[in-house]
Design an enzyme around this catalytic site. Sequence first.
Site, PDB file in Angstrom:
ATOM      1  N   ARG A 172      44.480  46.724  39.032  1.00  0.00           N
ATOM      2  CA  ARG A 172      45.413  47.323  38.147  1.00  0.00           C
ATOM      3  C   ARG A 172      47.112  47.013  39.113  1.00  0.00           C
ATOM      4  NH1 ARG A 172      44.616  52.130  35.308  1.00  0.00           N
ATOM      5  NH2 ARG A 172      44.524  53.301  37.026  1.00  0.00           N
TER       6      ARG A 172
ATOM      7  N   ASN B 146      42.844  50.182  33.033  1.00  0.00           N
ATOM      8  CA  ASN B 146      40.743  50.022  33.048  1.00  0.00           C
ATOM      9  C   ASN B 146      40.451  50.415  31.248  1.00  0.00           C
ATOM     10  OD1 ASN B 146      41.034  49.127  35.768  1.00  0.00           O
ATOM     11  ND2 ASN B 146      40.979  51.340  36.121  1.00  0.00           N
TER      12      ASN B 146
END
Length: 91
Positions: A19, A37
């Site tokens: 990320r 996520n």
Amino acid sequence: MNTRHHLRVYGHVQGVFFREAMCRKAHQLGITGWVRNCRDGTVEAMIQGAPEAVSAMIEWARSGPELARVERVEINAGSGEYTDFEKLDTA
């Protein structure tokens, strides 16, 4: 004209700074949207930007950061309007 895509990234993609790296790449490319996520171990993202930039982001997502092991990326039409790129909490 901007284009939008929803991505689902499979493989060893959590716990490897996916990320964070995607946020950096998105800012480099001028992409807006988000990344998070998922509880099933995937990473999900909505990306929006110029067609060339979105294509470059998709290509990047196919390998991700150095520690990631991407198995596949599902790409679908996206929706929404975004002004920045951000990391969201786990879905």
